[in-house]
Design a protein around this motif. Structure first.
Motif, PDB file in Angstrom:
ATOM      1  N   ILE A 198      59.824  53.915  53.435  1.00 19.99           N
ATOM      2  CA  ILE A 198      58.762  52.960  53.087  1.00 19.99           C
ATOM      3  C   ILE A 198      58.371  53.128  51.620  1.00 19.99           C
ATOM      4  CG2 ILE A 198      56.360  52.324  53.545  1.00 19.99           C
ATOM      5  CD1 ILE A 198      56.883  53.105  56.482  1.00 19.99           C
ATOM      6  N   GLN A 199      58.318  54.379  51.173  1.00 22.89           N
ATOM      7  CA  GLN A 199      57.963  54.618  49.768  1.00 22.89           C
ATOM      8  C   GLN A 199      59.025  54.028  48.832  1.00 22.89           C
ATOM      9  OE1 GLN A 199      55.065  56.076  48.538  1.00 22.89           O
ATOM     10  NE2 GLN A 199      55.918  55.226  46.651  1.00 22.89           N
ATOM     11  N   ILE A 200      60.292  54.148  49.230  1.00 21.70           N
ATOM     12  CA  ILE A 200      61.372  53.572  48.410  1.00 21.70           C
ATOM     13  C   ILE A 200      61.218  52.062  48.323  1.00 21.70           C
ATOM     14  CG2 ILE A 200      63.854  53.168  48.304  1.00 21.70           C
ATOM     15  CD1 ILE A 200      64.235  55.904  49.647  1.00 21.70           C
ATOM     16  N   PHE A 201      60.944  51.423  49.472  1.00 25.01           N
ATOM     17  CA  PHE A 201      60.779  49.971  49.474  1.00 25.01           C
ATOM     18  C   PHE A 201      59.566  49.546  48.657  1.00 25.01           C
ATOM     19  CE2 PHE A 201      63.766  49.493  53.076  1.00 25.01           C
ATOM     20  CZ  PHE A 201      64.466  48.423  52.572  1.00 25.01           C
ATOM     21  N   SER A 202      58.510  50.356  48.729  1.00 25.98           N
ATOM     22  CA  SER A 202      57.324  50.039  47.932  1.00 25.98           C
ATOM     23  C   SER A 202      57.658  50.062  46.442  1.00 25.98           C
ATOM     24  CB  SER A 202      56.210  51.044  48.259  1.00 25.98           C
ATOM     25  OG  SER A 202      55.070  50.776  47.473  1.00 25.98           O
ATOM     26  N   ASP A 203      58.422  51.094  46.044  1.00 24.35           N
ATOM     27  CA  ASP A 203      58.819  51.208  44.630  1.00 24.35           C
ATOM     28  C   ASP A 203      59.726  50.043  44.218  1.00 24.35           C
ATOM     29  OD1 ASP A 203      57.407  53.546  44.497  1.00 24.35           O
ATOM     30  OD2 ASP A 203      59.156  54.838  44.786  1.00 24.35           O
ATOM     31  N   LEU A 204      60.682  49.708  45.096  1.00 27.76           N
ATOM     32  CA  LEU A 204      61.597  48.611  44.778  1.00 27.76           C
ATOM     33  C   LEU A 204      60.861  47.276  44.690  1.00 27.76           C
ATOM     34  CD1 LEU A 204      64.674  49.515  47.038  1.00 27.76           C
ATOM     35  CD2 LEU A 204      64.537  49.681  44.549  1.00 27.76           C
ATOM     36  N   ALA A 205      59.910  47.056  45.606  1.00 29.46           N
ATOM     37  CA  ALA A 205      59.162  45.792  45.594  1.00 29.46           C
ATOM     38  C   ALA A 205      58.335  45.650  44.320  1.00 29.46           C
ATOM     39  CB  ALA A 205      58.262  45.722  46.825  1.00 29.46           C
ATOM     40  N   ARG A 206      57.731  46.757  43.893  1.00 32.58           N
ATOM     41  CA  ARG A 206      56.937  46.708  42.651  1.00 32.58           C
ATOM     42  C   ARG A 206      57.846  46.423  41.452  1.00 32.58           C
ATOM     43  NH1 ARG A 206      53.978  50.520  45.620  1.00 32.58           N
ATOM     44  NH2 ARG A 206      51.774  49.927  45.787  1.00 32.58           N
ATOM     45  N   LYS A 207      59.000  47.068  41.434  1.00 30.18           N
ATOM     46  CA  LYS A 207      59.925  46.852  40.323  1.00 30.18           C
ATOM     47  C   LYS A 207      60.433  45.409  40.310  1.00 30.18           C
ATOM     48  CE  LYS A 207      64.107  48.736  38.196  1.00 30.18           C
ATOM     49  NZ  LYS A 207      65.135  49.805  38.252  1.00 30.18           N
TER      50      LYS A 207
END
Length: 273
Positions: free
Chosen positions: A80-89
């Motif tokens: 989930i943290q990875i997806f959060s980072d990818l979505a922000r980027k």
């Protein structure tokens, strides 16, 4: 990184230890060693497995066994943290900025999904492609489970075959009382071997493989929803909430989310995202 599954190892060692202790405490444990019984139970059930499955299924059996003793599944909170980072980027720099991240992902399914996003494929098409991958992945997992489930069912059956062999041999030697003991031992020990193989080893291994498959498919479903959300431009905060809904209630608590983030650190891709 692949990690040992301590529960599988502890369970097998505990089972062997308790059975061994019971045999030792009961008298001469050497009475339970019989090569002919092993030939009937182990050899017979293995031969039946080779008949039941093809070469393509059997050649991957050692890789399948490894899945029961080790795991490389990702922590869902880390995902989930990875997806959060990818979505922000993606919101900050655009979807094309995720191309480098796709190449650095270890999970081929995840990397493929992000690459499809970078390629500007429609969400419906991405979902269709990834769901097809998941369906065939589940099918491959099912074959591995079936091998051990079938072996677990066949081993006690061959134990019974050994019992019949021993009984026939015993009945044929009723005029020789000294030969009755060995034949009766063969009759009973094959059942003993078959029950141990089936109920202490192969059926539990099939159960562990089924559990591992369910865990992996849950992660893949989370990846699918996360990838579609990024492609659709969903707010990163809403994306997190959507993915946390896959997890047990206790992991959805905000305090534990923060603990999960602290364990992950700056994020899967560090300061580059």
């Amino acid at each position: 990184m692949r990690r040992l599954d301590a529960m599988t190892i502890i369970g097998i060692l505990a089972g062997i230890g308790l059975l061994g202790a019971a045999l030792v405490l009961g008298g001469n444990p050497g009475l339970f060693w019989n090569v002919r019984s092993l030939m009937v139970t182990v050899g017979g059930s293995l031969a039946a497995i080779l008949i039941n499955f093809g070469f393509e299924e059997m050649k991957n059996v050692f890789h399948t066994v490894k899945q029961a003793f080790t795991t490389d599944l990702m922590d869902p909170r880390e995902l989930i943290q990875i997806f959060s980072d990818l979505a922000r980027k993606a919101r900050r720099e655009g979807l094309l900025a995720l191309e480098d991240d796709a190449q650095r992902l270890d999970d081929p399914f995840f990397a493929k999904g992000i690459q499809l996003v970078v390629d500007a494929m429609e969400p419906e098409m991405i979902r269709e492609i990834l769901e097809t991958d998941m369906a065939f992945m589940a099918q491959r997992h099912e074959i591995g489970q079936r091998i051990f489930k079938t072996w677990g069912n066949l081993a006690p059956a061959f134990g019974m075959i050994g019992t019949l062999i021993g009984l026939v041999q015993m009945l044929a030697k009723l005029d020789r009382p000294e030969a009755l003991g060995p034949s009766m031992a063969l009759a009973l020990i094959t059942t003993f071997y078959g029950a141990i193989m089936g109920y202490m080893l192969f059926i539990p291994l099939a159960g562990k493989l089924a559990l591992r498959s369910e865990q992996e498919m849950l992660l893949k479903q989370m990846m699918l929803e996360g990838i579609i959300a990024i492609q659709s431009g969903v707010n990163p905060r809403i994306l997190e909430e959507r993915l946390y809904s896959f997890l047990p209630p206790k992991l959805r608590q905000s305090k534990e989310r923060e603990e999960g983030r602290a364990e992950v650190g700056e994020g899967y891709f560090g300061s580059r995202v």
